[in-house]
Design a protein around this motif. Structure first.
Motif, PDB file in Angstrom:
ATOM      1  N   LEU A 132     -25.300  25.145  28.220  1.00 19.97           N
ATOM      2  CA  LEU A 132     -26.849  25.892  26.931  1.00 19.97           C
ATOM      3  C   LEU A 132     -26.621  25.700  25.811  1.00 19.97           C
ATOM      4  O   LEU A 132     -27.250  24.628  25.027  1.00 19.97           O
ATOM      5  N   GLN A 133     -25.762  25.805  25.216  1.00 24.38           N
ATOM      6  CA  GLN A 133     -25.746  25.233  23.376  1.00 24.38           C
ATOM      7  C   GLN A 133     -25.668  24.314  23.763  1.00 24.38           C
ATOM      8  O   GLN A 133     -26.446  23.327  22.502  1.00 24.38           O
ATOM      9  N   LYS A 134     -25.138  23.072  24.074  1.00 23.20           N
ATOM     10  CA  LYS A 134     -25.082  21.733  23.855  1.00 23.20           C
ATOM     11  C   LYS A 134     -26.401  20.990  24.575  1.00 23.20           C
ATOM     12  O   LYS A 134     -27.048  20.365  23.485  1.00 23.20           O
ATOM     13  N   LYS A 135     -27.125  21.617  25.015  1.00 19.47           N
ATOM     14  CA  LYS A 135     -28.217  20.595  25.504  1.00 19.47           C
ATOM     15  C   LYS A 135     -29.212  21.515  24.483  1.00 19.47           C
ATOM     16  O   LYS A 135     -30.279  20.547  23.710  1.00 19.47           O
ATOM     17  N   PHE A 136     -29.046  22.787  24.633  1.00 17.56           N
ATOM     18  CA  PHE A 136     -30.286  23.206  23.216  1.00 17.56           C
ATOM     19  C   PHE A 136     -30.016  22.407  22.046  1.00 17.56           C
ATOM     20  O   PHE A 136     -31.328  22.024  21.139  1.00 17.56           O
ATOM     21  N   SER A 137     -28.780  22.002  21.477  1.00 19.64           N
ATOM     22  CA  SER A 137     -28.472  20.808  20.350  1.00 19.64           C
ATOM     23  C   SER A 137     -29.432  19.663  19.928  1.00 19.64           C
ATOM     24  O   SER A 137     -29.543  18.935  19.347  1.00 19.64           O
ATOM     25  N   GLN A 138     -29.155  19.132  21.325  1.00 21.67           N
ATOM     26  CA  GLN A 138     -30.341  18.110  21.456  1.00 21.67           C
ATOM     27  C   GLN A 138     -31.319  18.235  21.342  1.00 21.67           C
ATOM     28  O   GLN A 138     -32.619  16.796  21.283  1.00 21.67           O
ATOM     29  N   MET A 139     -32.000  19.450  21.872  1.00 25.46           N
ATOM     30  CA  MET A 139     -33.559  19.855  21.620  1.00 25.46           C
ATOM     31  C   MET A 139     -34.001  19.779  20.698  1.00 25.46           C
ATOM     32  O   MET A 139     -34.829  19.538  20.415  1.00 25.46           O
ATOM     33  N   GLN A 140     -32.870  20.517  19.602  1.00 24.42           N
ATOM     34  CA  GLN A 140     -33.492  20.696  18.186  1.00 24.42           C
ATOM     35  C   GLN A 140     -33.136  19.521  17.675  1.00 24.42           C
ATOM     36  O   GLN A 140     -33.828  19.140  16.247  1.00 24.42           O
ATOM     37  N   LYS A 141     -32.765  18.553  17.999  1.00 20.42           N
ATOM     38  CA  LYS A 141     -33.166  16.898  17.313  1.00 20.42           C
ATOM     39  C   LYS A 141     -34.585  15.984  16.568  1.00 20.42           C
ATOM     40  O   LYS A 141     -35.582  16.812  17.886  1.00 20.42           O
TER      41      LYS A 141
END
Ligand SMILES: Nc1ncnc2c1ncn2[C@@H]1O[C@H](COP(=O)(O)OP(=O)(O)OP(=O)(O)O)[C@@H](O)[C@H]1O
Ligand SMILES: [Mg+2]
Lengths: 251, 415
Positions: free
Chosen positions: B406-415
């Motif tokens: 979840l954390q990994k995905k969300f940091s991609q989503m925030q780019k």
């Protein structure tokens, strides 16, 4: 500590703050009173960095830095704290994790290591006791389903945990019973020091019996229109705001 | 081939090449005449991006040597594992239990129970002619499998077709928990997975599935579940990316006293799409079912939830609940949410709801005034939102792993 100069702020084209001046030094407690809807909470929000308000004129200097240029979290890192008039509920985030994350974020901003689990636990315990809070609220979601009084206590608990340089309390007394009022006031008094300052927004002089201010200001029409010592609060309690309004009209 | 068969025009995706034998492909074609080919016109596929998938022609690729990522090995720990690379069973990487309750078969012919006439789904049908591996769980009466069984789907090589098939048969009073994971990949292709689950009296099955970030992959999963008296079925589906992920969960409550919990989440960015289709079919009464699906969407991604609860005339005293909530972070992202109820019994409690909104701006502001930087505050709110679904999982190690994804995905989503 903080120097507010000719501050103008608005929402869309509704002008709320209209040339507000205020200077607060370390070690001082200032109180702001004033009729409903005159801009007290707006002042608090503008200082905290809420984006809904557009600052059109004026400056705010906080310990030599331009406060208005900073992000909301940077302001907290610099030592600003706002106890909300209406604290926000965050479902799914536990109260205890929230404050731990907040404290460690501020420590990181200041270049400090995160607190060790043990130190954090001790600090939480100490501050909970200070505010007569039981551990029961710790594992519940932030403010979710808290009573009005619990929310206000929780704000002061967060303040105690974060130990800010400059704290704004926006009507922290409203919704508190008499015992809770004393507890909260005691909490604030214990945090008072020569190095920090407080701005207390209230409608009732009663709170100021417990948290004794150095100065009292009246905010009206987005400006500080009268300043005095704690006796001014008493006078307002007796006479209301009409005499100030008529004084203004004659000027 | 008979003349009628020649008439059928199937999309390129369903080519004969992936079938193991001509006769099987012919059988597939025979059945395919009676199923609908996905298209936007069909209610069932209305928002789906299946159109472009149908024009592809992915082929089976033989895997070469493969190593499991360390994080995955850690999570599996000393549990059992079945590792499939390109749909092919990899014995070396797997940890198979002693005893005969787990059987792994390479494709030999049409699966033992044949093509079920009830399968009305073209992907599921095609699966029966093309699956590389069949994994069969036969949990004996009153047996409780002590450790979860992880099924790892991995791929190697570009543009491949991977098909596998799972049969889970939990006998009276037995229990098992299964965790499927599709590993991160930057390749493009199609996973076609077919799951048939049967819970006999008082059996309990937990079956979770995580689809990790695979921006170019397509996954089509068909999940058919049959529940008998007093059985309990729990299934969580967690999607962290994919070109198009289509999940069909079809649950039949055949007898009274059943519990069914369906939940999951999808977090998507870019042009990813997740399409969840639930058919919760209460044929017998006195049973409870709940559905709770949550989506977080950004960029031009699309999250679809299309769920229906049927309460058949005999299913009195059914308790059914359905919820789909979405957080849409950008204007271009879309959530299509269609929770539906069809009730033919009178003594039932059903409720459903769906919400789509933005991240709570007041909560974000509040957290930031406490010194929490915007990105962290956003993550905190998104985690809290998704966590509600993750918390339904019993295995703590899986919860933690999903939290990490979840954390990994969300940091991609925030780019
Ligand atoms: N986001 C907003 N959008 C529109 N108007 C706003 C907004 N926030 C504040 N206002 C208006 O600005 C004025 C000042 O509001 P503010 O909350 O600062 O008053 P206050 O002095 O704190 O009042 P009270 O004593 O009732 O708390 C009010 O007229 C209010 O309606
Ligand atoms: Mg106010």
């Amino acid at each position: 500590m903080i120097k507010i100069n000719n501050l103008h702020a608005q929402v869309e084209d509704h002008k709320i703050l209209q040339g507000l001046n205020l200077e607060i030094n370390a070690g001082e407690v200032h109180a702001i009173m004033g009729p409903n809807g005159t801009g007290k909470s707006t002042l608090a929000s503008v200082l905290a960095g809420k984006e809904d308000f557009e600052v059109t004129q004026g400056t705010v200097d906080f310990n030599g830095k331009d406060l208005l240029e900073m992000e909301i979290d940077e302001r907290a890192g610099e030592g600003i704290f706002l106890a909300f008039q209406y604290p926000v509920e965050i479902p799914g985030v536990s109260n205890i994790n929230f404050i731990k994350t907040a404290l460690n974020s501020i420590r990181e901003y200041r270049g400090l290591e995160p607190l060790k689990a043990r130190e954090m636990l001790d600090l939480v315990k100490e501050k909970q006791e200070l505010l007569g809070l039981t551990g029961k609220l710790a594992n519940r979601s932030v403010n979710e389903g808290f009573s009005g009084g619990e929310k206000k206590r929780n704000e002061i608990f967060q303040m105690a945990m974060l130990n800010p340089k400059f704290a704004i309390l926006d009507e922290t007394d409203s919704g508190l019973d008499i015992d809770a009022l004393k507890v909260v006031a005691d909490g604030v008094n214990q945090l008072r020091s020569r190095d920090n300052a407080f701005l207390v927004i209230t409608h009732y002089q009663r709170l100021l019996d417990y948290i004794v201010p150095d100065f009292v200001h009246v905010l009206y029409d987005g400006r500080i229109v009268k300043s005095g010592t704690k006796e001014l609060a008493l006078e307002l309690e007796h006479k209301g705001y009409d005499w100030i309004k008529s004084e203004l009209e004659t000027v | 081939m008979s003349e009628t068969l020649v008439d059928i025009k199937l999309p390129e995706l369903f080519s004969a090449e992936n079938a193991f034998e001509v006769s099987e492909y012919e059988k597939f074609l025979e059945h395919a005449r009676f199923v609908v080919i996905p298209a936007r016109k069909q209610e069932d596929w209305r928002y789906s991006k299946v159109g472009s998938l149908l024009k592809k022609s992915y082929k089976r690729i033989e895997p070469v040597s493969y190593e499991l990522p360390e994080a995955v090995m850690r999570m599996i720990g000393d549990s059992y594992s079945v590792v499939l690379v390109n749909g092919q069973f990899n014995h070396k990487l797997s940890v198979i239990p002693d005893g005969s309750w787990l059987e792994i078969k390479a494709h030999t012919s049409v699966p033992e129970n044949g093509i079920e006439p009830s399968i009305k789904n073209i992907f599921a049908l095609y699966n029966t002619a093309t699956f590389t591996t069949e994994v069969i769980f036969r949990i004996p009466e009153d047996s409780h499998i002590d450790k979860p069984v992880f099924i790892i789907h991995a791929r190697q090589g570009n543009s491949g077709y991977c098909a596998s098939r799972f049969v889970i048969d939990a006998a009276k009073g037995s229990s098992v928990s299964i965790v499927e994971m599709y590993l991160e990949s930057s390749d493009e292709g199609l996973y076609n997975t077919h799951v048939i689950t049967r819970l006999r009296e008082s059996a309990e099955v937990q079956h979770h599935c995580a689809i990790t970030s695979m921006a170019e992959e397509h996954v089509v999963r068909n999940h058919f579940v049959e529940q008998h008296k007093n059985s309990r079925y729990t299934t969580g589906h967690f999607i962290f990316g994919g070109r198009m992920i289509r999940n069909t969960l079809h649950i039949d409550i055949e007898e009274e006293g059943c519990e069914t919990n369906l939940f999951g989440s999808y977090m998507l960015n870019g042009r990813e799409q997740s399409d969840i289709r639930v058919v919760m079919n209460h044929k017998a009464g006195q049973s409870n079912s709940s559905q709770n699906f949550k989506g977080v969407l950004t960029d031009k991604s699309e999250g679809i939830f299309n769920g229906i609860i049927y309460v058949q005339p005999d299913a009195q005293r059914t308790n059914a609940y359905q919820s789909n909530k979405n957080i849409v972070l950008t204007d271009d992202a879309t959530a299509y949410s269609r929770p539906q109820l069809e009730i033919y019994a009178d003594d039932v409690k059903c409720s459903h709801g769906s919400t789509t909104g933005q991240l709570d701006q007041d909560a974000l502001y509040y957290a930031m005034t406490r010194g929490i930087p915007r990105r962290d505050a956003e993550l905190m709110l998104v985690s809290a939102f998704i966590r509600e679904a993750i918390n339904g999982i019993e295995q703590i190690c899986l919860q933690e792993y999903l939290d990490h994804l979840l954390q990994k995905k969300f940091s991609q989503m925030q780019k």
